[in-house]
Structures are given as C-alpha cells and as structure tokens.
Scaffold this active site. Sequence first.
Site, PDB file in Angstrom:
ATOM      1  N   GLU A  45      52.001  32.967  64.619  1.00 39.07           N
ATOM      2  CA  GLU A  45      50.651  32.995  65.192  1.00 39.07           C
ATOM      3  C   GLU A  45      50.670  33.544  66.612  1.00 39.07           C
ATOM      4  OE1 GLU A  45      47.914  33.186  63.932  1.00 39.07           O
ATOM      5  OE2 GLU A  45      46.924  31.257  63.753  1.00 39.07           O
ATOM      6  N   THR A  77      41.641  38.740  66.578  1.00 38.54           N
ATOM      7  CA  THR A  77      41.687  37.505  67.379  1.00 38.54           C
ATOM      8  C   THR A  77      42.165  37.786  68.802  1.00 38.54           C
ATOM      9  OG1 THR A  77      42.095  36.177  65.413  1.00 38.54           O
ATOM     10  CG2 THR A  77      42.713  35.199  67.506  1.00 38.54           C
TER      11      THR A  77
HETATM   12  N1  HSE Z   1      41.138  28.984  67.913  1.00 40.74           N
HETATM   13  C1  HSE Z   1      41.414  30.365  67.662  1.00 40.74           C
HETATM   14  C2  HSE Z   1      40.437  31.200  68.439  1.00 40.74           C
HETATM   15  C3  HSE Z   1      41.268  30.636  66.197  1.00 40.74           C
HETATM   16  O1  HSE Z   1      39.264  30.860  68.456  1.00 40.74           O
HETATM   17  O2  HSE Z   1      40.840  32.193  69.060  1.00 40.74           O
HETATM   18  C4  HSE Z   1      41.512  32.061  65.808  1.00 40.74           C
HETATM   19  O3  HSE Z   1      41.134  32.267  64.450  1.00 40.74           O
END
Ligand code: HSE
Length: 319
Positions: free
Chosen positions: A137, A190
Amino acid sequence: MSRSAQLPRKVRVFAPASVSNLGCGFDIFGMALERPGDEVVVRAAEGSGIVSVSVTGDGGRVPMDPARNAAALAVDGVLDRLDSAAGVAIEVRKGIPLASGLGGSAASAVAGAVAADALLGGDLDRTALLECAMIGELKGSGADHADNAAPSLVGGFVLVLPGRPPKMVQLPTPDDLMVAVAHPAMEVETRRARMILGDTIPLSAGVQQWGNAAGMVAGLLSGDWELIARCMCDAVAEPMRAQLVPGFEAVKASAIEAGAVAAGLSGSGPSVLALCRGRAAAEGAAAAMAEAFHDAAGVSSDLVVSRANAEGARILEVT
Ligand code: HSE
C-alpha cells in the site's frame, strides 16, 4: 522430511474489496464488501525469493516488477519476516477495478501476504500480515494507511489505529446494514488524491472530524442509526476531493433522496458509497446514484450492493 513433503506447493487466496474512510474516519475506518475481490496464487518455485509475477484482469496496467507490484511487495514482506530463502511464483487475478476507491491494491497485497504465509507454513499473526500488506500500500499510494488492507484481511467494519504496530478493532454493525456502491467509469489515483490534501487542517475541522469519528463508533456499538447518519460526514478530505469526481455532490444527494442513511466518497473515490437499512433501500440508492452519475457527468457506473463481509480474506485452495 523434505520441504515438499511438509508444505503445500500452491495456495490461492481471495481478498475482498473495501470501502474506506466512511466519511469521518480518514485512514482509520474501512469495511469489507462481499464482492468484488482479487485472487492471488503463490506457488513454490525453483530459486530464491520472488522468481516471477504475472497479472491478469488488469488490461496490462498493473506493474509486474516485484518492486512495484503490491502483492509481490507483501509476499516479499512475508519472506523477510519468516527469514525464508524459498523461491515463489506469484499470479495476481484482478477482480477489483483500478483506481476505483475500492481498495484494489490493498486486496492484492492482503491476498499475497496470506497466500505466502500459508505456503511457507509461517503462521504469522494478523498484525504481522497487515504490516506485510501495508508495504504494498505504501508503494502504491505513498502513505502506509491500512484502512483498506485491514478490513480486506479480517472482514467487517474495522477501526485501524495507525502506528507501529497498527491495531485493528472490529466494530459491530447493525443487522440490517447494507452498502450501496456506484463505481463510475472514471479513475482517481490515490496518490494524487492525497497530495491535494496538504499536511495541515484547521482546528475547527479537526474538532468536527474527531467528534464524528467518536460518534460513529458509539453509533455502531449501540446500533443508533441517527448517530451513524449524523456522523458519516467528512470535514477533512471529501470537501477537497469532490473536485476530482465530476457529479459527486449530485450523486451523494441522490442516494440520500432515494432513502440512504448517509453517503460519501469511498476512499479517495471516484466510487461513492451509501449506507442503507436493508437490501431494498440499498438497491434504490445504487440505482439513483447510477442515474445521477449519468445525468451529472455523462458516465455509466458499475453497482455493488453488499452486506459487510464478515470473513475478510479466505484461502480458496491449498495443493
Ligand atoms: N484512506 C485512504 C485515502 C484510502 O483516503 O487516501 C484510499 O483508498
């Protein structure tokens, strides 16, 4: 006894998609869905370390370089923890669309970690498996958040506390909880969706956010739908990220109008999730969101209606 007499030659694991943040829980709340999900097969192979990576179902877009592939990075983390020099071949079968906000890289990483651990008879605990998955991740999004990997691994609605080691707390959900998700035909990286947030927030946004996060936990523990509805609200990320998802405000409003309890971005988007009471309400919210995405942004959507997946990652095959 030789290794082959003791240990499997091949393990196949499914890890589900997840919705994360859930409004007020940026990087700390996530919930596993029943579908879609990714599968990872890890096989014993001649040589040492990761000898090959293949990927299907991704249109050729997921890197096969072990240094950039989420599943391979997680498998490497397992080899490292087990101090193993075994050779492994990895096959990733993508079922979760890329850059969808449904935790695709986390699911691949989780499935890889669980499969490698089972193949090597390591018996790593859940926290160790989560930490291995988080390595993948980190590479993908530039931050080691675990709010997708944790629910994909253990299932359910999970509060994951950051830090070393991370701490997972599975929270109860009301019996009639259903999630509707609309995944529009667009992508949000992201990494980019995190960059636009910057490093600081106003104190007032912090107060609102931690109040809502505490209220969400209380609402889940007591089954108080009014509290859940009030608290599924994002004062930090969603207001800035809405610009990345054309039609977002209209889609969110359409879900509420159709009877959802609350709605918001799933992770960093572009998928939008709605929490609903019962399957009929969730199906109505999903259809309304698809129509709104079409009307407001001219795009079609794939829809998911799901309970919270209580199981998380599961081993499908050991041979
Ligand atoms: N918590 C993370 C974000 C999740 O909002 O960037 C990414 O899918």
